[in-house]
Write a protein that holds these residues in place. Structure first.
Motif, PDB file in Angstrom:
ATOM      1  N   ALA A 223       0.828  -1.203   0.000  1.00  0.00           N
ATOM      2  CA  ALA A 223       0.000   0.000   0.000  1.00  0.00           C
ATOM      3  C   ALA A 223       0.869   1.263   0.000  1.00  0.00           C
ATOM      4  O   ALA A 223       0.593   2.219  -0.727  1.00  0.00           O
TER       5      ALA A 223
ATOM      6  N   PHE B  98       3.142   1.429  -3.499  1.00  0.00           N
ATOM      7  CA  PHE B  98       2.401   1.760  -4.716  1.00  0.00           C
ATOM      8  C   PHE B  98       1.354   2.828  -4.478  1.00  0.00           C
ATOM      9  O   PHE B  98       0.545   3.118  -5.348  1.00  0.00           O
TER      10      PHE B  98
ATOM     11  N   ILE C   3      -1.315   2.949  -2.645  1.00  0.00           N
ATOM     12  CA  ILE C   3      -2.719   2.551  -2.693  1.00  0.00           C
ATOM     13  C   ILE C   3      -3.469   3.223  -1.555  1.00  0.00           C
ATOM     14  O   ILE C   3      -3.079   3.123  -0.396  1.00  0.00           O
ATOM     15  N   SER C   4      -4.516   3.946  -1.885  1.00  0.00           N
ATOM     16  CA  SER C   4      -5.318   4.538  -0.824  1.00  0.00           C
ATOM     17  C   SER C   4      -6.748   4.710  -1.318  1.00  0.00           C
ATOM     18  O   SER C   4      -7.028   4.621  -2.514  1.00  0.00           O
TER      19      SER C   4
ATOM     20  N   GLY D 115      -6.052   3.027   3.372  1.00  0.00           N
ATOM     21  CA  GLY D 115      -5.332   2.242   2.370  1.00  0.00           C
ATOM     22  C   GLY D 115      -4.456   1.194   2.998  1.00  0.00           C
ATOM     23  O   GLY D 115      -4.614  -0.006   2.753  1.00  0.00           O
TER      24      GLY D 115
ATOM     25  N   MET E 293      -5.387  -2.884   3.304  1.00  0.00           N
ATOM     26  CA  MET E 293      -4.434  -3.821   2.704  1.00  0.00           C
ATOM     27  C   MET E 293      -3.838  -4.754   3.765  1.00  0.00           C
ATOM     28  O   MET E 293      -3.641  -5.940   3.522  1.00  0.00           O
TER      29      MET E 293
END
Lengths: 251, 346
Positions: free
Chosen positions: B114, B117, B119-120, B128, B132
């Motif tokens: 997370a 990369f 990711i949120s 995020g 994850m």
């Protein structure tokens, strides 16, 4: 009535039990006998839900697969040969678990019935004095009696025994079988047990099922099912002669 | 003729709670700046009544730094320890816990992915990493149990721990791969693998408290089923426990709880393994008592470890995971040898 209809169990490519059918009525003690690997214990495991099977197992006409675990436990109790408890639970705690099916809810309160059954089971099996003792410190015989007390507290209609006295001394063997006989005599109940000791089968059983490589070799009254011919066919030896020879050592 | 009471008695709750609160007070007062108990009490009194803070009181240290941190530490400790106790009962294995099973390293892999990369979820800034972490904790658990089931149907042997260790190694190499791709986020990533509750906020504490209330609450409800599992899975089935459902419920709760803990504090090893052991000495193996005792013991243990992490090398701060591992390993050996000396009981 507990009915097993054309029960088969496969394990990989191996058929362990092939088309076994039998029924047990109130007051009966069915002995399942046969050499090692005949599928005796597998039948017990199928009834208790320990292995996958094809065929039907009916409890009073209803498929047991459709019954809730709690309902099943009120009807069918099991005593196995080996108990390995990892933590130092007390005897009473283990016995009390037998009452799980009667109050599985989140806010289960103890009721008098539970207390009474636990007390009775502890007394019957002679474990009342050791109720606070850790199960890790018990001897094999005491441990087996503890689990017998658990299943007595569970108060099922059908008791399944998987070689319950396999590694016990004669004293304990007699004790456990006497207790089960007494339990059965209370009426409205039945016992199915797996034994490899044919003398025990003949002494305590009212009926017997002889297995040979997963198939039914004979079923009926103990002495009919376990007669000289059927035993010789299944065991590949003259069991009667061997047993009599053993007995002669005591004369 | 009455049987013994299985659950915790009121005075035992009070005793454990008092010990936990006392520890919390000590941990709030001590640190890089030691605040006398009297000033701390004054700060709390004024904060609660909404009065102005006098300049000479170190209110911001206590209220915005230490209190949320101590709360987070206590809740993390309680959660991890509770998870450990539940897993040890469920798998009938005293060596099981989130970190030995690879669940927490799986969760940190999720968090690392997370971060690396980015990711949120737009509406939730922290979610995020948290989602994850929880997701990966659960996937890890499924992989480990799935593999173990194939190897060894009974699940009660060391197979599961062996696979957990192998899985942890696999996950750590996967993390190394991700780090090489995202070297600019190295520092942030290291945080997850070491474990630290530095910079915890009230929002974090709230998330932990909610997770503990929901998933921990479910675990407490499953105490009787856990007792049955601790005696034996077959025995549990025979007395009428819905074995599959219980197992799934407990595993989901444990992964979710560990996921939340890891997303906030990173991987903190040994708490889930050691404190349930110690709690078992005090409270016995019955989960109706053991779970409560473990939660309190875990909170106290982790608060003390965090205090040590903050103060031992002050002004430097150790990652809490390092302290728990150091103390935990030694404590574990002592407990283990004492247990062997006395009896077989553990």
């Amino acid at each position: 009535m507990l009915e097993v209809k054309s029960l088969s169990v496969r394990c990989g490519a191996l058929d362990i039990v092939k088309g076994v059918s039998f029924a047990v009525n109130d007051g009966e003690w069915l002995m399942i006998a046969g050499p090692n690997g005949a599928g005796k214990s597998t039948i017990i495991n199928a009834v208790t839900g320990g292995v996958a099977y094809t065929g039907q197992i009916l409890l009073n006409g209803q498929d047991i697969r459709k019954k809730k675990p709690v309902e099943l436990a009120k009807n069918i109790g099991v005593l196995t040969q080996n108990h390995y408890v990892g933590y130092s639970f007390s005897v009473e705690e283990v016995v009390r678990l037998g009452r799980y099916a009667y109050s599985p809810g989140v806010l289960a309160r103890r009721c008098d019935d539970d207390e009474r059954m636990v007390e009775l089971a502890l007394e019957k099996t002679g474990m009342a004095a050791q109720r606070r003792q850790s199960v890790l410190t018990l001897s094999g015989g005491e441990l087996q009696r503890t689990f017998l007390a658990q299943v007595f507290a569970q108060d099922p209609k059908y008791l399944l025994l998987d070689e319950p006295t396999n590694h016990l001394d004669l004293i304990y063997q007699r004790q456990v079988f006497a207790l089960i006989k007494e339990w059965l005599a209370q009426g409205n109940r039945a016992v199915i047990s797996v034994v490899h000791d044919l003398s025990l089968a003949k002494k305590y059983g009212t009926r017997a099922l002889l297995l040979d490589h997963g198939c039914m070799a004979a079923i009926g009254d103990t002495n009919t099912a376990l007669n000289r011919d059927t035993l010789e066919k299944v065991y590949g030896m003259d069991v009667y002669a061997y047993m009599k020879e053993m007995l002669s050592r005591w004369q | 003729m009455n049987g013994t009471q299985e659950g915790f008695r009121a005075y035992e709750y009070i005793l454990f709670a008092a010990a936990a609160i006392l520890t919390a007070v000590i941990c709030v007062c001590l640190g890089s700046v030691n605040v006398p108990l009297k000033s701390t009490a004054e700060i709390f009194r004024r904060a609660i009544l909404g009065l102005d803070m006098p300049k000479e009181l170190p209110a911001s240290i206590i209220l915005t730094v230490r209190l949320p941190r101590v709360l987070c530490v206590a809740l993390t400790g309680a959660s991890l320890s509770l998870c450990g106790a539940a897993m040890q009962g469920l798998l009938k294995n005293p060596l099981a816990d989130g970190s030995t099973l690879g669940v927490s390293s799986g969760a940190s892999l999720g968090a690392v992915i997370a971060i690396a990369f980015g990711i949120s979820f737009p509406s939730l800034p922290f979610a995020g990493t948290m989602v994850m972490a929880i997701l990966f904790a659960f996937i890890s658990l499924l992989i480990i149990l799935g593999l173990a089931y194939r190897l060894d149907f009974s699940l009660s042997t060391n197979t599961i721990i062996l696979i957990g260790v192998i899985y942890s190694m696999f996950v750590s190499s996967a993390m190394s791969v991700i780090i090489t791709f995202a070297s600019n986020k190295l520092k942030q990533i290291t945080f997850w693998t070491m474990g630290s509750l530095n910079g915890s906020t009230y929002a974090n504490a709230l998330a932990l408290a909610a997770a503990f209330a929901i998933f921990g609450g479910i675990l407490f409800i499953k105490a009787r089923e856990l007792n049955a599992f601790a005696v034996g899975e077959d025995n549990a089935r025979n007395i009428g426990v819905d074995v599959k459902r219980t197992k799934l419920t407990v595993l989901i709760c444990v992964s979710a709880l560990i996921g939340v803990c890891v997303s906030i504090g990173g991987t903190i090893a040994f708490v889930g393994l050691v404190t349930p052991h110690a709690a078992r000495f005090i409270a016995g193996p019955n989960h109706k008592r053991l779970l409560s005792a473990s939660a309190f013991a875990g909170a106290i243990f982790l608060m003390l470890c965090d205090l040590a992490a903050r103060t031992l090398l002050s002004p430097l701060e150790l990652p809490i995971g390092v302290v728990t591992s150091l103390i935990g390993a030694v404590a574990f050996i002592i407990i283990f040898y004492r247990a062997r000396g006395k009896s077989r009981g553990a």
